[in-house]
Design a protein around this motif. Structure first.
Motif, short mmCIF file in Angstrom:
data_model
loop_
_atom_site.label_atom_id
_atom_site.label_comp_id
_atom_site.label_asym_id
_atom_site.label_seq_id
_atom_site.Cartn_x
_atom_site.Cartn_y
_atom_site.Cartn_z
N ARG A 265 0.88 -1.16 0.00
CA ARG A 265 0.00 0.00 0.00
C ARG A 265 0.92 1.21 0.00
O ARG A 265 1.74 1.37 0.90
CB ARG A 265 -0.89 0.01 1.24
CG ARG A 265 -1.67 -1.28 1.42
CD ARG A 265 -2.50 -1.26 2.71
NE ARG A 265 -3.78 -0.63 2.50
CZ ARG A 265 -4.27 0.36 3.25
NH1 ARG A 265 -3.58 0.85 4.25
NH2 ARG A 265 -5.45 0.86 2.98
N CYS B 224 1.59 5.40 -0.33
CA CYS B 224 0.89 6.67 -0.06
C CYS B 224 1.80 7.88 -0.27
O CYS B 224 2.97 7.85 0.09
CB CYS B 224 0.38 6.66 1.38
SG CYS B 224 -0.40 8.22 1.85
N ASN C 87 -6.94 1.19 -9.10
CA ASN C 87 -6.89 0.81 -7.68
C ASN C 87 -6.23 1.93 -6.87
O ASN C 87 -5.12 1.79 -6.37
CB ASN C 87 -6.11 -0.50 -7.54
CG ASN C 87 -6.45 -1.20 -6.23
OD1 ASN C 87 -7.34 -0.78 -5.50
ND2 ASN C 87 -5.73 -2.25 -5.93
N HIS C 88 -6.92 3.06 -6.79
CA HIS C 88 -6.34 4.20 -6.08
C HIS C 88 -7.41 4.96 -5.31
O HIS C 88 -8.61 4.81 -5.55
CB HIS C 88 -5.67 5.15 -7.08
CG HIS C 88 -6.64 5.99 -7.85
ND1 HIS C 88 -7.11 5.66 -9.11
CD2 HIS C 88 -7.28 7.16 -7.53
CE1 HIS C 88 -7.98 6.58 -9.51
NE2 HIS C 88 -8.09 7.50 -8.58
N LYS C 89 -6.93 5.79 -4.38
CA LYS C 89 -7.82 6.68 -3.64
C LYS C 89 -7.05 7.99 -3.43
O LYS C 89 -6.02 8.00 -2.75
CB LYS C 89 -8.17 6.04 -2.30
CG LYS C 89 -9.15 6.84 -1.46
CD LYS C 89 -9.42 6.11 -0.16
CE LYS C 89 -10.45 6.83 0.68
NZ LYS C 89 -10.65 6.17 1.97
N LYS D 27 0.46 -6.35 -10.78
CA LYS D 27 -0.36 -5.15 -10.59
C LYS D 27 -0.97 -5.14 -9.20
O LYS D 27 -1.93 -4.41 -8.92
CB LYS D 27 -1.46 -5.11 -11.66
CG LYS D 27 -0.93 -4.76 -13.04
CD LYS D 27 -2.07 -4.50 -14.01
CE LYS D 27 -1.52 -4.00 -15.37
NZ LYS D 27 -2.59 -3.82 -16.34
N GLN D 28 -0.42 -5.97 -8.31
CA GLN D 28 -0.94 -6.07 -6.94
C GLN D 28 -0.36 -4.97 -6.06
O GLN D 28 0.63 -5.17 -5.36
CB GLN D 28 -0.59 -7.45 -6.36
CG GLN D 28 -1.22 -8.62 -7.08
CD GLN D 28 -2.74 -8.56 -7.09
OE1 GLN D 28 -3.35 -8.39 -6.04
NE2 GLN D 28 -3.34 -8.66 -8.26
N TYR D 29 -0.94 -3.79 -6.14
CA TYR D 29 -0.54 -2.70 -5.26
C TYR D 29 -1.70 -1.71 -5.19
O TYR D 29 -2.59 -1.73 -6.05
CB TYR D 29 0.74 -2.01 -5.77
CG TYR D 29 0.63 -1.46 -7.17
CD1 TYR D 29 0.11 -0.19 -7.42
CD2 TYR D 29 1.05 -2.21 -8.27
CE1 TYR D 29 -0.01 0.31 -8.71
CE2 TYR D 29 0.94 -1.72 -9.57
CZ TYR D 29 0.42 -0.46 -9.77
OH TYR D 29 0.30 0.03 -11.05
N GLU D 30 -1.68 -0.86 -4.17
CA GLU D 30 -2.73 0.16 -4.02
C GLU D 30 -2.07 1.52 -3.85
O GLU D 30 -1.07 1.65 -3.16
CB GLU D 30 -3.58 -0.15 -2.78
CG GLU D 30 -4.36 -1.45 -2.86
CD GLU D 30 -4.92 -1.87 -1.50
OE1 GLU D 30 -5.06 -1.00 -0.60
OE2 GLU D 30 -5.19 -3.07 -1.33
N TYR E 9 -2.47 5.56 -2.74
CA TYR E 9 -3.25 6.50 -1.94
C TYR E 9 -2.57 7.86 -1.95
O TYR E 9 -1.34 7.94 -1.92
CB TYR E 9 -3.33 6.02 -0.48
CG TYR E 9 -4.06 4.72 -0.29
CD1 TYR E 9 -5.41 4.71 0.07
CD2 TYR E 9 -3.41 3.50 -0.48
CE1 TYR E 9 -6.08 3.50 0.24
CE2 TYR E 9 -4.07 2.30 -0.31
CZ TYR E 9 -5.42 2.30 0.04
OH TYR E 9 -6.08 1.11 0.21
N GLU F 252 -4.80 3.44 -13.69
CA GLU F 252 -4.54 3.11 -12.28
C GLU F 252 -5.87 3.17 -11.52
O GLU F 252 -6.17 4.14 -10.83
CB GLU F 252 -3.54 4.11 -11.67
CG GLU F 252 -2.13 3.99 -12.21
CD GLU F 252 -1.38 2.77 -11.68
OE1 GLU F 252 -2.02 1.88 -11.07
OE2 GLU F 252 -0.17 2.68 -11.89
N GLY G 272 4.14 2.75 -8.45
CA GLY G 272 3.31 1.65 -8.98
C GLY G 272 3.99 1.00 -10.17
O GLY G 272 4.01 -0.24 -10.30
#
Length: 510
Positions: free
Chosen positions: A214, A216, A268-270, A240-243, A245, A266, A230
């Motif tokens: 994860r 950030c 899988n993001h916030k 591609k297993q990552y998040e 933030y 991308e 990423g």
């Protein structure tokens, strides 16, 4: 392949030049800080229209005259582009009144068609931006300016179809080019969120993101550093297993980060909008600060008015090691980042001005505490003139939660760069040398030194790099006897020449 074949390859330079020329449409009407958002948003709209059109033409070539089948195939695209919202539809209607309103409606339609990809917590990417604004003048003038803008982006140089641009990361490079130029001409304000791509590359390599991480960035700007991290997981681990933030305080820059994520796939993001120190938004389900495997940032240097007044009663306990000075927010960001590190696996890279390494008072106490807790892993000095908006040299601090010993590595990379006219650049060789030296973890003459906790303590917890890395070059000793002999030889030669000269003058009758 569609008819726009590889024969028409385009260079990034010509794209950049066309983008910069498009800015002329606004110059003299509104400030660079305002028209930056119009240019970047139009670049976004043009790019997704070209990608969409390219794919549509490919299907049309493959399946012939079956529009329903083609429409069905297009539903599996990474994003949806309603026909009414295409750049080309807007371009066709450019001579009619209402350009501003039509562009706004197109952006709204793209947002609605793509679910949550261009929204976060109810805030939409384009809600603070309107092309239908009085800032562009009265209706007639506004319509003319926007017609010119559509015509600028319709030029051949800005045909951004993937079949034409090959593997170029057009949008990323275009964004970086424009932001860099706005930062260089617009001063510190733009420079706050522009991290040179080589510095992002260096930090991402040093932090070595892995599958499952994860990641950030609490001051993420246009998200280039986040996306670089990423990309490392994809490049080094084929995963591609990552998040991802992020949080960004400036609304228009937050929008830029969201557009950038959307364009790079991308999903899988916030990315949250708000002030990280006064109002951290990346929280867990219990309302505590969320924790990450990698935390990285290039926060604004020595920010004044960072939130000092509220820091003493911080509900998240981020300033238990001390409250940073009122006029310098560097340690506020560092302390926030430390508190969001996963206690087992967390590693962190942050860009700081050199004052952070040695300033005293409150900052000295915080620095001492971080070193005594054995969180600091490395201090890396960078060359001057790398960053837009400031010529001062910066450093990268690496922190880690799972350190194996209590030493700190110092690397002085300040003298290794490629000199440019106004800016210096880190080359790939410069980056590789820093990363290899950090990984080896050993001294390297005049470049790197591993300092023990005791040595740092003896230096009063001052981390100024020259205290640890000796870059002094001894001057060659001068052999006085050799100099004397050479002088006598020259005197003899001079005497001989003067004798010859005297002879010539006598022969000439002088």
């Amino acid at each position: 392949m569609s008819s726009n074949s590889a024969a028409e390859q385009i260079s990034q330079d010509s794209i950049n030049k066309a983008l910069w020329n498009a800015c002329d449409t606004f110059r003299g009407t509104i400030s660079a800080d305002t028209y930056k958002d119009f240019i970047l948003t139009m670049l976004f709209l043009k790019y997704i229209s070209d990608v969409w059109q390219d794919h549509y033409d490919d299907y049309a070539e493959a399946y012939g005259d079956e529009p329903e089948l083609i429409e069905e195939m297009m539903k599996s695209e990474r994003f949806v582009l309603p026909q009414s919202a295409s750049f080309y539809t807007l371009y066709e209607h450019r001579h009619e009144p209402g350009n501003g309103e039509r562009i706004d409606q197109a952006l709204h339609a793209i947002e609605e068609a793509n679910g949550t990809k261009l929204k976060d917590a109810g805030k939409s990417v384009f809600q603070d931006l309107t092309f239908n604004t009085d800032k562009l003048g009265e209706e007639k003038q506004k319509n003319t300016i926007l017609r010119h803008l559509l015509e600028d982006f319709a030029k051949t140089e800005l045909n951004l179809r993937p079949s034409r641009v090959g593997n170029l990361d057009v949008i990323g490079n275009g964004y970086e080019y424009l932001i860099k130029n706005f930062a260089a001409s617009g001063g510190q304000k733009a420079g706050e969120f522009y991290t040179p791509p080589e510095v992002s590359e260096l930090i991402a390599e040093l932090l070595d993101p892995r599958p499952g991480d994860r990641i950030c960035d609490p001051t993420c700007g246009s998200a280039s550093l986040l996306m670089k991290c990423g990309r490392k997981v994809r490049e080094h681990h084929n995963s591609k297993q990552y998040e991802l933030y992020g949080q960004e305080a400036i609304g228009s820059t937050w929008s830029l980060a969201k557009m950038n994520m959307f364009l790079h796939g991308e999903d899988n993001h916030k990315i949250e909008w708000g002030d990280t120190i006064r109002n951290p938004k990346l929280l867990d389900k219990n309302g505590n600060l969320d924790l990450f495997d990698i935390v990285t940032a290039n926060p604004p240097f020595s920010l004044d008015k960072w939130g000092h007044d509220e820091a003493g009663n911080d509900p998240f306990g981020r300033f238990q090691r001390g409250v940073p000075p009122k006029t310098k927010g560097d340690y506020a960001f560092i302390l926030h980042m430390i508190e969001t590190l996963n206690p087992k696996s967390g590693r962190m890279g942050v860009v700081v001005p050199h004052g952070v390494l040695f300033r005293g008072s409150a900052e000295g106490k915080i620095r001492k505490q971080l070193i005594e807790e054995n969180l600091l892993d490395a201090v890396i000095g960078l060359p001057e003139k790398l960053f837009y908006g400031t010529g001062i040299p910066a450093a990268i601090l690496i922190f880690a939660r799972d350190k194996q010993d209590d030493s700190v590595m110092f690397i002085d990379a300040s003298r290794e760069f490629k000199a440019g006219k106004n800016q210096n650049l880190l080359t790939q060789d410069n980056i590789d040398k820093v990363v290899a030296t950090y990984r080896q973890g050993a001294d390297l003459d005049k470049y790197a030194y591993v300092a023990s906790h005791k040595e740092i303590q003896e230096n009063d917890y001052n981390l100024n790099i020259p205290r640890y890395v000796d870059t002094f070059e001894e001057e060659e000793e001068i052999d006085l006897l050799a100099v004397r002999a050479e002088r006598q030889q020259l005197k003899a030669q001079l005497s001989e020449l003067e004798g010859e000269m005297e002879q010539y003058l006598q022969e000439l009758g002088f």
